[in-house]
Design a protein around this motif. Sequence first.
Motif, PDB file in Angstrom:
ATOM      1  N   ALA A 434       0.840  -1.205   0.000  1.00 35.33           N
ATOM      2  CA  ALA A 434       0.000   0.000   0.000  1.00 35.33           C
ATOM      3  C   ALA A 434       0.870   1.248   0.000  1.00 35.33           C
ATOM      4  O   ALA A 434       0.572   2.230  -0.675  1.00 35.33           O
ATOM      5  CB  ALA A 434      -0.919   0.001   1.213  1.00 35.33           C
ATOM      6  N   PHE A 435       1.997   1.220   0.767  1.00 34.64           N
ATOM      7  CA  PHE A 435       2.934   2.346   0.732  1.00 34.64           C
ATOM      8  C   PHE A 435       3.451   2.527  -0.686  1.00 34.64           C
ATOM      9  O   PHE A 435       3.536   3.627  -1.210  1.00 34.64           O
ATOM     10  CB  PHE A 435       4.125   2.097   1.661  1.00 34.64           C
ATOM     11  CG  PHE A 435       3.775   1.944   3.108  1.00 34.64           C
ATOM     12  CD1 PHE A 435       2.637   2.525   3.643  1.00 34.64           C
ATOM     13  CD2 PHE A 435       4.595   1.212   3.951  1.00 34.64           C
ATOM     14  CE1 PHE A 435       2.318   2.382   4.979  1.00 34.64           C
ATOM     15  CE2 PHE A 435       4.286   1.058   5.292  1.00 34.64           C
ATOM     16  CZ  PHE A 435       3.142   1.642   5.805  1.00 34.64           C
ATOM     17  N   SER A 436       3.806   1.420  -1.316  1.00 37.55           N
ATOM     18  CA  SER A 436       4.372   1.459  -2.663  1.00 37.55           C
ATOM     19  C   SER A 436       3.351   1.977  -3.668  1.00 37.55           C
ATOM     20  O   SER A 436       3.648   2.824  -4.506  1.00 37.55           O
ATOM     21  CB  SER A 436       4.850   0.058  -3.054  1.00 37.55           C
ATOM     22  OG  SER A 436       5.302   0.030  -4.377  1.00 37.55           O
ATOM     23  N   ASP A 437       2.127   1.473  -3.575  1.00 40.81           N
ATOM     24  CA  ASP A 437       1.064   1.881  -4.497  1.00 40.81           C
ATOM     25  C   ASP A 437       0.758   3.365  -4.340  1.00 40.81           C
ATOM     26  O   ASP A 437       0.528   4.078  -5.311  1.00 40.81           O
ATOM     27  CB  ASP A 437      -0.193   1.049  -4.244  1.00 40.81           C
ATOM     28  CG  ASP A 437      -1.311   1.404  -5.208  1.00 40.81           C
ATOM     29  OD1 ASP A 437      -1.102   1.263  -6.420  1.00 40.81           O
ATOM     30  OD2 ASP A 437      -2.381   1.827  -4.746  1.00 40.81           O
ATOM     31  N   ASN A 438       0.808   3.834  -3.086  1.00 43.99           N
ATOM     32  CA  ASN A 438       0.571   5.257  -2.819  1.00 43.99           C
ATOM     33  C   ASN A 438       1.622   6.103  -3.522  1.00 43.99           C
ATOM     34  O   ASN A 438       1.334   7.133  -4.123  1.00 43.99           O
ATOM     35  CB  ASN A 438       0.618   5.507  -1.307  1.00 43.99           C
ATOM     36  CG  ASN A 438       0.198   6.915  -0.957  1.00 43.99           C
ATOM     37  OD1 ASN A 438      -0.841   7.383  -1.385  1.00 43.99           O
ATOM     38  ND2 ASN A 438       1.007   7.593  -0.172  1.00 43.99           N
ATOM     39  N   ALA A 445       7.579  13.945  -4.327  1.00 38.50           N
ATOM     40  CA  ALA A 445       8.919  13.501  -3.934  1.00 38.50           C
ATOM     41  C   ALA A 445       8.904  12.456  -2.828  1.00 38.50           C
ATOM     42  O   ALA A 445       9.541  11.402  -2.934  1.00 38.50           O
ATOM     43  CB  ALA A 445       9.755  14.710  -3.521  1.00 38.50           C
ATOM     44  N   ALA A 446       8.169  12.734  -1.737  1.00 36.70           N
ATOM     45  CA  ALA A 446       8.151  11.804  -0.606  1.00 36.70           C
ATOM     46  C   ALA A 446       7.560  10.464  -1.020  1.00 36.70           C
ATOM     47  O   ALA A 446       8.033   9.402  -0.616  1.00 36.70           O
ATOM     48  CB  ALA A 446       7.364  12.401   0.555  1.00 36.70           C
ATOM     49  N   SER A 447       6.513  10.492  -1.852  1.00 39.48           N
ATOM     50  CA  SER A 447       5.869   9.251  -2.276  1.00 39.48           C
ATOM     51  C   SER A 447       6.778   8.453  -3.204  1.00 39.48           C
ATOM     52  O   SER A 447       6.789   7.225  -3.170  1.00 39.48           O
ATOM     53  CB  SER A 447       4.547   9.553  -2.971  1.00 39.48           C
ATOM     54  OG  SER A 447       3.650  10.165  -2.070  1.00 39.48           O
ATOM     55  N   LYS A 448       7.534   9.143  -4.037  1.00 42.79           N
ATOM     56  CA  LYS A 448       8.478   8.438  -4.909  1.00 42.79           C
ATOM     57  C   LYS A 448       9.552   7.738  -4.085  1.00 42.79           C
ATOM     58  O   LYS A 448      10.000   6.636  -4.430  1.00 42.79           O
ATOM     59  CB  LYS A 448       9.111   9.430  -5.892  1.00 42.79           C
ATOM     60  CG  LYS A 448       8.173   9.895  -6.993  1.00 42.79           C
ATOM     61  CD  LYS A 448       8.893  10.836  -7.949  1.00 42.79           C
ATOM     62  CE  LYS A 448       7.967  11.292  -9.065  1.00 42.79           C
ATOM     63  NZ  LYS A 448       8.642  12.233  -9.997  1.00 42.79           N
ATOM     64  N   ASN A 450       9.057   6.593  -1.063  1.00 48.01           N
ATOM     65  CA  ASN A 450       8.346   5.421  -0.538  1.00 48.01           C
ATOM     66  C   ASN A 450       8.361   4.286  -1.549  1.00 48.01           C
ATOM     67  O   ASN A 450       8.620   3.127  -1.216  1.00 48.01           O
ATOM     68  CB  ASN A 450       6.890   5.774  -0.219  1.00 48.01           C
ATOM     69  CG  ASN A 450       6.711   6.326   1.180  1.00 48.01           C
ATOM     70  OD1 ASN A 450       7.650   6.343   1.967  1.00 48.01           O
ATOM     71  ND2 ASN A 450       5.517   6.780   1.487  1.00 48.01           N
ATOM     72  N   LEU A 451       8.077   4.630  -2.800  1.00 47.55           N
ATOM     73  CA  LEU A 451       8.022   3.638  -3.863  1.00 47.55           C
ATOM     74  C   LEU A 451       9.369   2.946  -4.038  1.00 47.55           C
ATOM     75  O   LEU A 451       9.453   1.715  -4.120  1.00 47.55           O
ATOM     76  CB  LEU A 451       7.604   4.312  -5.175  1.00 47.55           C
ATOM     77  CG  LEU A 451       7.511   3.432  -6.420  1.00 47.55           C
ATOM     78  CD1 LEU A 451       6.459   2.352  -6.226  1.00 47.55           C
ATOM     79  CD2 LEU A 451       7.187   4.284  -7.647  1.00 47.55           C
TER      80      LEU A 451
END
Length: 706
Positions: A434-438, A445-448, A450-451
């Motif tokens: 779910a972190f990755s999908d987000n 930037a922060a989500s990338k 996480n990915l």
Amino acid sequence: MFQEPDYRENLSLKLSEVLDDIGVNERMVMRRRRHLMLLETTSNITYRLTDHNITNHFLGSQSEGTTSIGLNSDLDILLCIHNANIIQDWSEWEHGKNNYLMIQDEKTTPGYCFLQKLQPDVPLPVTVIPNENHIIDRSGRVLLKNTTIQGPFPDTVNHGPSNVSQGEPGICDIDNVPAMHCKSWPKSASAWLERQGNGRWPTQDMRRYAASTGCFVVATGSKISEYPDLEWRISTSLAERFLMLNLNITQIRCYVLLKMILKSFLNPQNEINISSFMCKTVLLHCIENTEPCTWRENNLFSCLTYCLLELQTCVQNDCCSHFIIQENNLMAGQFTAETKHELSKNISDFIQSDGQGLLRIKIDDLGQRLQVKLKMVPQGAYYFKSSLQIYKMIMSCNYISVAIHISRNVPLIFKYLEMKNMRTMKQSIIKLMAFSDNGYRLQHAASKLNLTCCKFLAPFLFSTYGSSLASSSIGENNQVSQEALDWLSAGLNSDISSSRLKLASVFYSTGDMEKAELILRHIEQQYYSFPVVPICGCYVKAHLGTVEFERVCGEQSEDCITHITAVCVKFIRKEINCVPHELQYEMFRSTQDDMIHRDEVTDFWMDWAAVDSLPFLYFLQYKIYRQLQRHQDQQQALGKLIRTIETDENLGHRETALNILGQCMEQENRPQQALNYYLRSLQQRARNNVAIIHICKLLSGLLASQ
């Protein structure tokens, strides 16, 4: 050259070139920052997956990119523990929370506060001491002691509010600073939001963003406080990091030079008279009070001189005001009169040398490099690594560091999951995805980040979950379910070898030698197609990359980590039926006496089977070829196992490799050699080593046969 009228501009340009050559340039600054943010994000994802109410913030020179190889800067980690609601105003009180009110009065040192405990059900102070972590002062206030969150941290020594992990050569020290977060901006820093210097920096937008980060209370009192156990230092670390991330390259280079001067002339023999944080504070004040056009490459030396003059004034006046909380004097109680005089003289001597002092800086060969740039010595007078070589070295260290960090965080997740049932393990993996999908959907930037981090972490969890499923079904009917194989297949790209070795071990355990041998042959081919570095996060040790490894790191993004690193293989107890019996012994390495010599925070993996990838590869080959009666291939695998143990400097679990080699020798009916390998294993690790059991078994068998 130093007598030329325009020498300052020329010196500035040459100095900028030298700093560019040693990796203090825009490209490497951004690379260093990216690297530290990956580490920070990986840690925080791990905390969330394991239900720890903690957030890590990686601070200081490493995260800002304001360092060089020679400076070997510490890594500062602010460990924010979310177990309290720290407030500055009664309106921030929350029902049911562990509320504490920040108090600043005539008893607290500027920049520090007391924390008064409040009731959880009504916004009123507590009047009775709840436990030994609190005390009642003369005013009847129940205050929290600052000793309550000081550690414990593994392998650390006390260092003020921080705990310092002592690094080996090639590994930086780590300052772990426990703290608690307050959502609101400190009242003592409210004036900073409106302050405006000649440089019109920071901008109002920057100040507003800084204020949105709130502040921390760090568990330490002032050196001049009457209440050292009750004071908490107010920290604006995230705001300061944000400001440092907005400096231009000349300002960054100026700070790096200040730290080199500090280390070379002002703090020799690792004395701490003036801290790098004081230098940073002086730099920020100088930037705030000078025109932006001042900070350009051809004016670097003048900027450096200006900062040194300001630093000297601070020392002479025993006053260095915190950049944001101006009433906090960083130099209060810092120097004796003798030390102050000596520091002031040393700074003055350096300034008066008019640039000559730079030639005496040995860090990163800066002085010698500058001599060559200024044509004071011939071009070939000294040998230096090229800027490209330095870039490759930095990227190599960064990628190895990321791989080690992943290999240390994955076991923390394993440890948490091992206590859960299979359904909970699966839910945790879904949570990670779910972190990755987000990150995939939001794309900021922060989500990338996480990915990217999830992409590194997830395959290890897939593989372990699949192996645990396989172990369960092997225990029941010696077969492996399709679901287990699907999970194992999904985890194959964790690194070049470890998850594939788990799959091969599963097939070996069910007797499917052909499939296992095919996988092992593929791993070996891949291993020698790339410049692979073995990675083990179980022990603190330096990992060495080859020149070819550095070349690959210099040419490719961090995605290449998965095919140029070989992480050690760890089997948790849930995977026991997928582990060869020779390796199962490692799960029972610790006697009752040995447990005393284990660190409960870091050594939990000793209850598992852990082995470096390459020795495990050759061991499995040896066992499989033995089953397939391919004697020549079996002996070749044994020879490779021996050669790897003798020559590979990067092995983390050498004692385990020696233990499985000893068992191979027993199967070869070479008991004396087996005993020698077990004894060598004990030399590697005297405690928590199953070699002692192997020795007892071997000697018992020999006596019985006689």
